[in-house]
Design a protein around this motif. Structure first.
Motif, PDB file in Angstrom:
ATOM      1  N   VAL A  94       0.838  -1.200   0.000  1.00  0.00           N
ATOM      2  CA  VAL A  94       0.000   0.000   0.000  1.00  0.00           C
ATOM      3  C   VAL A  94       0.874   1.253   0.000  1.00  0.00           C
ATOM      4  O   VAL A  94       0.644   2.188  -0.784  1.00  0.00           O
ATOM      5  N   LEU A  95       1.895   1.256   0.856  1.00  0.00           N
ATOM      6  CA  LEU A  95       2.808   2.404   0.909  1.00  0.00           C
ATOM      7  C   LEU A  95       3.521   2.585  -0.429  1.00  0.00           C
ATOM      8  O   LEU A  95       3.661   3.717  -0.921  1.00  0.00           O
ATOM      9  N   ALA A  96       3.956   1.468  -1.027  1.00  0.00           N
ATOM     10  CA  ALA A  96       4.639   1.544  -2.327  1.00  0.00           C
ATOM     11  C   ALA A  96       3.707   2.109  -3.394  1.00  0.00           C
ATOM     12  O   ALA A  96       4.116   2.940  -4.213  1.00  0.00           O
ATOM     13  N   ALA A  97       2.450   1.656  -3.389  1.00  0.00           N
ATOM     14  CA  ALA A  97       1.492   2.139  -4.391  1.00  0.00           C
ATOM     15  C   ALA A  97       1.242   3.639  -4.223  1.00  0.00           C
ATOM     16  O   ALA A  97       1.143   4.375  -5.221  1.00  0.00           O
ATOM     17  N   LEU A  98       1.155   4.099  -2.986  1.00  0.00           N
ATOM     18  CA  LEU A  98       0.910   5.527  -2.745  1.00  0.00           C
ATOM     19  C   LEU A  98       2.100   6.379  -3.172  1.00  0.00           C
ATOM     20  O   LEU A  98       1.939   7.447  -3.761  1.00  0.00           O
ATOM     21  N   GLY A 152      11.980   3.868  10.612  1.00  0.00           N
ATOM     22  CA  GLY A 152      11.835   2.709   9.738  1.00  0.00           C
ATOM     23  C   GLY A 152      10.839   2.924   8.612  1.00  0.00           C
ATOM     24  O   GLY A 152      11.075   2.541   7.472  1.00  0.00           O
ATOM     25  N   SER A 153       9.702   3.546   8.905  1.00  0.00           N
ATOM     26  CA  SER A 153       8.684   3.772   7.874  1.00  0.00           C
ATOM     27  C   SER A 153       9.178   4.741   6.809  1.00  0.00           C
ATOM     28  O   SER A 153       8.931   4.553   5.614  1.00  0.00           O
ATOM     29  N   VAL A 154       9.879   5.788   7.239  1.00  0.00           N
ATOM     30  CA  VAL A 154      10.437   6.752   6.282  1.00  0.00           C
ATOM     31  C   VAL A 154      11.474   6.060   5.403  1.00  0.00           C
ATOM     32  O   VAL A 154      11.507   6.249   4.182  1.00  0.00           O
ATOM     33  N   ARG A 155      12.325   5.252   6.022  1.00  0.00           N
ATOM     34  CA  ARG A 155      13.358   4.536   5.269  1.00  0.00           C
ATOM     35  C   ARG A 155      12.721   3.605   4.233  1.00  0.00           C
ATOM     36  O   ARG A 155      13.167   3.530   3.088  1.00  0.00           O
ATOM     37  N   GLN A 156      11.672   2.889   4.631  1.00  0.00           N
ATOM     38  CA  GLN A 156      11.014   1.971   3.703  1.00  0.00           C
ATOM     39  C   GLN A 156      10.415   2.722   2.519  1.00  0.00           C
ATOM     40  O   GLN A 156      10.561   2.302   1.361  1.00  0.00           O
ATOM     41  N   ALA A 157       9.742   3.838   2.802  1.00  0.00           N
ATOM     42  CA  ALA A 157       9.108   4.598   1.724  1.00  0.00           C
ATOM     43  C   ALA A 157      10.140   5.151   0.751  1.00  0.00           C
ATOM     44  O   ALA A 157       9.977   5.043  -0.473  1.00  0.00           O
ATOM     45  N   LEU A 158      11.214   5.726   1.282  1.00  0.00           N
ATOM     46  CA  LEU A 158      12.235   6.301   0.406  1.00  0.00           C
ATOM     47  C   LEU A 158      12.997   5.232  -0.345  1.00  0.00           C
ATOM     48  O   LEU A 158      13.386   5.425  -1.504  1.00  0.00           O
ATOM     49  N   LEU A 342       8.847  14.131   6.307  1.00  0.00           N
ATOM     50  CA  LEU A 342      10.199  13.704   5.936  1.00  0.00           C
ATOM     51  C   LEU A 342      10.192  13.008   4.581  1.00  0.00           C
ATOM     52  O   LEU A 342      11.064  13.248   3.742  1.00  0.00           O
ATOM     53  N   ILE A 343       9.211  12.143   4.354  1.00  0.00           N
ATOM     54  CA  ILE A 343       9.110  11.465   3.052  1.00  0.00           C
ATOM     55  C   ILE A 343       8.885  12.483   1.944  1.00  0.00           C
ATOM     56  O   ILE A 343       9.479  12.407   0.862  1.00  0.00           O
ATOM     57  N   ALA A 344       8.021  13.444   2.215  1.00  0.00           N
ATOM     58  CA  ALA A 344       7.706  14.452   1.192  1.00  0.00           C
ATOM     59  C   ALA A 344       8.903  15.350   0.890  1.00  0.00           C
ATOM     60  O   ALA A 344       9.081  15.790  -0.249  1.00  0.00           O
ATOM     61  N   TRP A 345       9.736  15.607   1.897  1.00  0.00           N
ATOM     62  CA  TRP A 345      10.866  16.496   1.679  1.00  0.00           C
ATOM     63  C   TRP A 345      12.041  15.793   1.007  1.00  0.00           C
ATOM     64  O   TRP A 345      12.637  16.320   0.070  1.00  0.00           O
ATOM     65  N   PHE A 346      12.408  14.612   1.483  1.00  0.00           N
ATOM     66  CA  PHE A 346      13.627  13.970   0.999  1.00  0.00           C
ATOM     67  C   PHE A 346      13.395  13.318  -0.372  1.00  0.00           C
ATOM     68  O   PHE A 346      13.183  12.117  -0.480  1.00  0.00           O
ATOM     69  N   GLY A 347      13.466  14.133  -1.401  1.00  0.00           N
ATOM     70  CA  GLY A 347      13.413  13.632  -2.764  1.00  0.00           C
ATOM     71  C   GLY A 347      14.541  14.243  -3.564  1.00  0.00           C
ATOM     72  O   GLY A 347      14.314  15.044  -4.483  1.00  0.00           O
ATOM     73  N   PRO A 348      15.801  13.917  -3.219  1.00  0.00           N
ATOM     74  CA  PRO A 348      16.936  14.593  -3.869  1.00  0.00           C
ATOM     75  C   PRO A 348      17.004  14.322  -5.363  1.00  0.00           C
ATOM     76  O   PRO A 348      16.807  13.198  -5.817  1.00  0.00           O
ATOM     77  N   ARG A 349      17.285  15.382  -6.123  1.00  0.00           N
ATOM     78  CA  ARG A 349      17.495  15.237  -7.569  1.00  0.00           C
ATOM     79  C   ARG A 349      18.988  15.135  -7.820  1.00  0.00           C
ATOM     80  O   ARG A 349      19.777  15.872  -7.245  1.00  0.00           O
ATOM     81  N   GLY A 350      19.367  14.222  -8.688  1.00  0.00           N
ATOM     82  CA  GLY A 350      20.789  14.015  -8.929  1.00  0.00           C
ATOM     83  C   GLY A 350      21.030  13.395 -10.284  1.00  0.00           C
ATOM     84  O   GLY A 350      20.500  13.846 -11.313  1.00  0.00           O
TER      85      GLY A 350
END
Length: 493
Positions: A94-98, A152-158, A342-350
């Motif tokens: 569910v988290l992956a789909a979201l 842990g949840s943030v790590r899994q999502a990212l 945290l999930i919404a913020w940490f989306g580094p572009r590289g």
């Protein structure tokens, strides 16, 4: 070989050596200080580029950059697929789909709209820019995902996002690329050609090469055996073979590389673990090498397009991701608001963003050069913002106690004990030996140091075992204050 070619060859050999040496020598310092790894290699590129020693100039039209970028993107996609933990994906579907559905795609859509209306970019080119800048870079995230301060949840999502979002965004780039390039065919014929080339021939070639590669490996394993470290190199061979096979039949080599990696992940977990243990370092060196090439001149071209409009667009890129992700994560009730932020913020572009944005340049799409410069500006800002923000958002790192130095044994070597009793260092300890040591009252520690994939997918839980991170077992042992007199039985299957 003429002098120009010889000079380029020598420069590339020297550059490759420098990347490997600098990466190894500074790896510990970079990890402790939190300085973005890629920033060091962009700086190395600036030193050897036109602004420094003038040894190499990998500009926008450089054939060398195009070749390296193409292979690097294939490698990124293959590595992403191979590192997918299917057990984790099933547990957090569910988290992956979201994250991969409304989160990633809405972020790409919002950025595309901003590019279209603020920078006056045509819709197809805006879609490419939006998809490229919605891609989160696995190289930049690698250090963050190992940070113990991250929940842990943030790590899994990212981890799920960085491992799979390129596969969701690449088709957007490929379809927009076909629209921007145009053809003499009608809409129906053109659409059918896009679907056939990108979504049938490419993935089919990847699956076929992956199946044949796994079958051949399994046969040789049973008959003669293969060294574990060579299996990781074998997997890289499958990636490039899949890319070439798809391009030969006019399919997408990039999607072929991803589906080949996904095929291996499904069929041969042992090969995945071999790659993650040995091949991932090789792949990371190749990606850092690509960062050096970008750092010679191209990425700094982003500073040349700074205007009020481009700065406004760059600011919106970082604001639009939270606006897309916070509503997308609303159904994930188990996540706290802090975790969602945290999930919404940490989306580094590289590197992923730069590589995706180079595809229209290689294809000759009009105006692609300007899009790359805008992308470079956003990536430079992202490296600074996302590189420094963990210190602000996660707090200071907890420094583990330094382990004491073992006294020199009678043999003279530090930590060596010539009078030690069995089982000795490196001995294989079975369950019977563990039980015997416990009955004798011997100090014993059972340490679970299995690979991350094996640990997460296995139901095996040895009684009284402590978990040691296989990437940093010594610092973990120091943090847990394991007795230096105890026999340490390490589970590493």
């Amino acid at each position: 070989m003429d002098l120009g070619t010889l000079h380029l060859f020598v420069s590339m050999v020297g550059l490759t050596g420098a990347v490997i040496m600098v990466s190894a020598l500074l790896s510990g310092v970079i990890e402790r200080t939190g300085v973005p790894h890629v920033a060091v290699f962009l700086g190395l590129g600036a030193i050897i580029g036109p602004m420094g020693l003038g040894l190499i100039d990998a500009g926008l039209q450089s054939p060398l950059l195009h070749i390296v970028a193409t292979l690097s993107l294939a490698l990124v996609l293959f590595t992403d697929a191979l590192s997918i933990n299917l057990g984790e994906l099933r547990r957090h579907k569910v988290l992956a789909a979201l994250v991969l559905g409304p989160g990633t795609l809405a972020s790409a859509g919002f950025i595309a709209l901003a590019g279209h209306f603020i920078l006056d970019i045509p819709p197809a080119q805006a879609a490419m820019l939006g998809a490229a800048l919605a891609s989160t870079d696995p190289v930049l995230l690698r250090g963050l995902l190992k940070d113990r301060r991250l929940g842990g949840s943030v790590r899994q999502a990212l981890r799920l996002e960085s491992g799979m979002n390129d596969a969701a965004l690449l088709p957007v780039v490929l379809v927009a690329l076909s629209v921007a390039a145009g053809s003499g065919e009608g809409p129906a014929e053109s659409g059918a050609r896009v679907v056939l080339d990108n979504f049938v021939l490419g993935p089919a070639a990847g699956v076929l090469v992956g199946l044949l590669g796994v079958a051949a490996l399994e046969l040789v394993r049973k008959r003669m055996g293969i060294r574990r470290d060579y299996e990781s190199l074998y997997s890289l061979g499958i990636a490039f073979a899949a890319f070439a096979a798809a391009e030969t039949v006019h399919g997408s080599g990039f999607l072929a590389a991803f589906t080949a990696g996904l095929t291996i992940a499904i069929l041969d977990v042992e090969l995945c673990d071999c790659f993650l243990e040995y091949g991932e370092t090789t792949a990371e060196m190749a990606l850092l090498f690509t960062f050096v090439l970008f750092g010679t001149s191209l990425i700094w071209s982003g500073l040349g397009v700074i205007t009020p409009l481009t700065l406004l667009f760059a600011a919106l890129v970082f604001l639009l991701r939270p606006l897309a992700f916070l509503p997308a994560l609303w159904p994930a009730r188990a996540l706290s608001w802090r975790e969602r932020l945290l999930i919404a913020w940490f989306g580094p572009r590289g590197l992923s963003s730069l590589l995706l944005m180079l595809l229209p340049v290689i294809a000759g799409v009009p105006g692609a050069g300007e899009l790359v410069q805008v992308c470079c500006l956003v990536v430079l800002i992202s490296i600074v913002l996302h590189g420094l923000s963990p210190r602000v958002l996660l707090g200071r790192r907890a420094r583990p106690d330094r382990p004491e130095t073992a006294p020199a044994g009678p043999g003279g070597a530090e930590g060596e004990d010539a009078g030690s009793t069995e089982p000795g260092a490196g001995a294989v300890i079975d369950t019977a030996t563990v039980a015997s040591l416990r009955r004798q009252g011997r100090p014993l520690v059972v340490a679970d140091a299995r690979s991350h994939r094996s640990f997460q997918e296995s139901d095996l839980a040895p009684e009284g075992a402590v978990r040691l991170d296989p990437d940093r077992p010594v610092s973990d042992a120091a943090r847990l204050r394991l007795s230096r007199e105890a026999v340490i039985a390490v589970l590493c299957a």
